[in-house]
Design a protein around this motif. Structure first.
Motif, PDB file in Angstrom:
ATOM      1  N   TYR A   1      71.716  47.304 142.610  1.00  0.00           N
ATOM      2  CA  TYR A   1      72.579  47.294 141.454  1.00  0.00           C
ATOM      3  C   TYR A   1      74.045  47.370 141.874  1.00  0.00           C
ATOM      4  CZ  TYR A   1      75.065  48.790 137.333  1.00  0.00           C
ATOM      5  OH  TYR A   1      75.984  48.897 136.328  1.00  0.00           O
ATOM      6  N   ALA A   2      74.332  48.215 142.862  1.00  0.00           N
ATOM      7  CA  ALA A   2      75.713  48.344 143.331  1.00  0.00           C
ATOM      8  C   ALA A   2      76.229  47.014 143.862  1.00  0.00           C
ATOM      9  CB  ALA A   2      75.818  49.429 144.391  1.00  0.00           C
ATOM     10  N   LYS A   3      75.369  46.250 144.494  1.00  0.00           N
ATOM     11  CA  LYS A   3      75.778  44.938 145.008  1.00  0.00           C
ATOM     12  C   LYS A   3      76.133  44.006 143.857  1.00  0.00           C
ATOM     13  CE  LYS A   3      74.330  41.218 148.079  1.00  0.00           C
ATOM     14  NZ  LYS A   3      73.269  40.721 148.956  1.00  0.00           N
ATOM     15  N   GLN A   4      75.341  44.040 142.801  1.00  0.00           N
ATOM     16  CA  GLN A   4      75.588  43.191 141.642  1.00  0.00           C
ATOM     17  C   GLN A   4      76.955  43.448 141.021  1.00  0.00           C
ATOM     18  OE1 GLN A   4      71.585  44.173 139.712  1.00  0.00           O
ATOM     19  NE2 GLN A   4      72.254  42.315 138.682  1.00  0.00           N
ATOM     20  N   ILE A   5      77.400  44.680 141.045  1.00  0.00           N
ATOM     21  CA  ILE A   5      78.667  45.013 140.386  1.00  0.00           C
ATOM     22  C   ILE A   5      79.828  45.100 141.375  1.00  0.00           C
ATOM     23  CG2 ILE A   5      77.536  46.122 138.424  1.00  0.00           C
ATOM     24  CD1 ILE A   5      78.331  48.842 139.676  1.00  0.00           C
ATOM     25  N   GLY A   6      79.588  44.652 142.606  1.00  0.00           N
ATOM     26  CA  GLY A   6      80.663  44.597 143.591  1.00  0.00           C
ATOM     27  C   GLY A   6      81.042  45.930 144.212  1.00  0.00           C
ATOM     28  N   LYS A   7      80.100  46.861 144.228  1.00  0.00           N
ATOM     29  CA  LYS A   7      80.401  48.189 144.757  1.00  0.00           C
ATOM     30  C   LYS A   7      79.456  48.609 145.880  1.00  0.00           C
ATOM     31  CE  LYS A   7      83.064  49.729 141.055  1.00  0.00           C
ATOM     32  NZ  LYS A   7      84.245  50.499 141.126  1.00  0.00           N
ATOM     33  N   VAL A   8      78.822  47.637 146.539  1.00  0.00           N
ATOM     34  CA  VAL A   8      77.815  47.968 147.538  1.00  0.00           C
ATOM     35  C   VAL A   8      78.404  48.749 148.711  1.00  0.00           C
ATOM     36  CG1 VAL A   8      77.906  45.805 148.854  1.00  0.00           C
ATOM     37  CG2 VAL A   8      75.796  47.117 148.776  1.00  0.00           C
ATOM     38  N   VAL A   9      79.585  48.379 149.175  1.00  0.00           N
ATOM     39  CA  VAL A   9      80.177  49.079 150.320  1.00  0.00           C
ATOM     40  C   VAL A   9      80.527  50.513 149.929  1.00  0.00           C
ATOM     41  CG1 VAL A   9      82.119  49.147 151.924  1.00  0.00           C
ATOM     42  CG2 VAL A   9      80.999  46.977 151.420  1.00  0.00           C
ATOM     43  N   ALA A  10      81.207  50.679 148.814  1.00  0.00           N
ATOM     44  CA  ALA A  10      81.602  52.027 148.378  1.00  0.00           C
ATOM     45  C   ALA A  10      80.377  52.900 148.111  1.00  0.00           C
ATOM     46  CB  ALA A  10      82.476  51.940 147.132  1.00  0.00           C
ATOM     47  N   PHE A  11      79.356  52.331 147.466  1.00  0.00           N
ATOM     48  CA  PHE A  11      78.153  53.104 147.166  1.00  0.00           C
ATOM     49  C   PHE A  11      77.402  53.461 148.446  1.00  0.00           C
ATOM     50  CE2 PHE A  11      73.630  53.345 145.851  1.00  0.00           C
ATOM     51  CZ  PHE A  11      73.728  54.496 145.082  1.00  0.00           C
ATOM     52  N   SER A  12      77.279  52.499 149.362  1.00  0.00           N
ATOM     53  CA  SER A  12      76.591  52.766 150.630  1.00  0.00           C
ATOM     54  C   SER A  12      77.299  53.872 151.405  1.00  0.00           C
ATOM     55  CB  SER A  12      76.533  51.502 151.489  1.00  0.00           C
ATOM     56  OG  SER A  12      75.786  50.512 150.847  1.00  0.00           O
ATOM     57  N   LEU A  13      78.624  53.797 151.459  1.00  0.00           N
ATOM     58  CA  LEU A  13      79.376  54.852 152.148  1.00  0.00           C
ATOM     59  C   LEU A  13      79.167  56.197 151.483  1.00  0.00           C
ATOM     60  CD1 LEU A  13      82.732  53.027 152.962  1.00  0.00           C
ATOM     61  CD2 LEU A  13      80.983  53.791 154.581  1.00  0.00           C
ATOM     62  N   GLY A  14      79.142  56.206 150.158  1.00  0.00           N
ATOM     63  CA  GLY A  14      78.877  57.451 149.436  1.00  0.00           C
ATOM     64  C   GLY A  14      77.508  58.019 149.780  1.00  0.00           C
ATOM     65  N   CYS A  15      76.504  57.130 149.874  1.00  0.00           N
ATOM     66  CA  CYS A  15      75.145  57.566 150.239  1.00  0.00           C
ATOM     67  C   CYS A  15      75.120  58.137 151.651  1.00  0.00           C
ATOM     68  CB  CYS A  15      74.167  56.398 150.125  1.00  0.00           C
ATOM     69  SG  CYS A  15      73.810  55.897 148.439  1.00  0.00           S
ATOM     70  N   PHE A  16      75.755  57.432 152.598  1.00  0.00           N
ATOM     71  CA  PHE A  16      75.791  57.918 153.975  1.00  0.00           C
ATOM     72  C   PHE A  16      76.499  59.268 154.056  1.00  0.00           C
ATOM     73  CE2 PHE A  16      75.384  53.330 155.356  1.00  0.00           C
ATOM     74  CZ  PHE A  16      74.106  53.473 155.849  1.00  0.00           C
ATOM     75  N   ARG A  17      77.601  59.396 153.358  1.00  0.00           N
ATOM     76  CA  ARG A  17      78.357  60.661 153.409  1.00  0.00           C
ATOM     77  C   ARG A  17      77.549  61.809 152.830  1.00  0.00           C
ATOM     78  NH1 ARG A  17      83.510  57.330 151.801  1.00  0.00           N
ATOM     79  NH2 ARG A  17      84.353  56.970 153.887  1.00  0.00           N
ATOM     80  N   GLN A  18      76.885  61.565 151.699  1.00  0.00           N
ATOM     81  CA  GLN A  18      76.077  62.621 151.104  1.00  0.00           C
ATOM     82  C   GLN A  18      74.932  63.019 152.032  1.00  0.00           C
ATOM     83  OE1 GLN A  18      76.567  64.456 148.343  1.00  0.00           O
ATOM     84  NE2 GLN A  18      78.517  63.387 148.177  1.00  0.00           N
ATOM     85  N   THR A  19      74.333  62.043 152.681  1.00  0.00           N
ATOM     86  CA  THR A  19      73.183  62.307 153.544  1.00  0.00           C
ATOM     87  C   THR A  19      73.585  62.909 154.879  1.00  0.00           C
ATOM     88  OG1 THR A  19      71.980  60.487 152.531  1.00  0.00           O
ATOM     89  CG2 THR A  19      71.180  61.259 154.654  1.00  0.00           C
ATOM     90  N   PHE A  20      74.475  62.239 155.594  1.00  0.00           N
ATOM     91  CA  PHE A  20      74.778  62.649 156.962  1.00  0.00           C
ATOM     92  C   PHE A  20      75.863  63.720 157.048  1.00  0.00           C
ATOM     93  CE2 PHE A  20      72.955  58.370 157.374  1.00  0.00           C
ATOM     94  CZ  PHE A  20      71.838  58.712 158.108  1.00  0.00           C
TER      95      PHE A  20
END
Length: 96
Positions: A1-20
């Motif tokens: 979904y994030a890719k569809q709305i043009g936010k895949v990079v920001a969302f992925s970074l947010g996921c990595f930051r929350q996890t790691f």
């Protein structure tokens, strides 16, 4: 979904930051909402986007494509024809 709305990079970074960095589990809905907030995606939009039939199908296709590339673990990075698997190989990929 994030890719569809043009936010895949920001969302992925947010996921990595929350996890790691944060030590949080992406299986926890609140963790995903925090990653979404960092990417300026409202929690209601994330919930609706995840429920879209097309989103689940794109995830299945991406998973099948990763398996065809030889991905065995995540995170995985394909670089110069080689797939680096898991946390242990991230540094090796960075040096390549």
């Amino acid at each position: 979904y994030a890719k569809q709305i043009g936010k895949v990079v920001a969302f992925s970074l947010g996921c990595f930051r929350q996890t790691f960095n944060g030590g949080r589990d992406l299986a926890d809905r609140d963790t995903v909402y925090l990653a979404g907030a960092a990417a300026e995606i409202h929690p209601a939009a994330l919930k609706k986007g995840a429920a879209l039939k097309g989103t689940a199908e794109r995830l299945r296709v991406a998973t099948a494509e990763a398996a065809e590339l030889g991905v065995l673990d995540v995170p995985a990075i394909e670089w110069d024809g080689r797939v680096f698997h898991g946390d242990a190989e991230l540094e090796l990929a960075a040096r390549s």
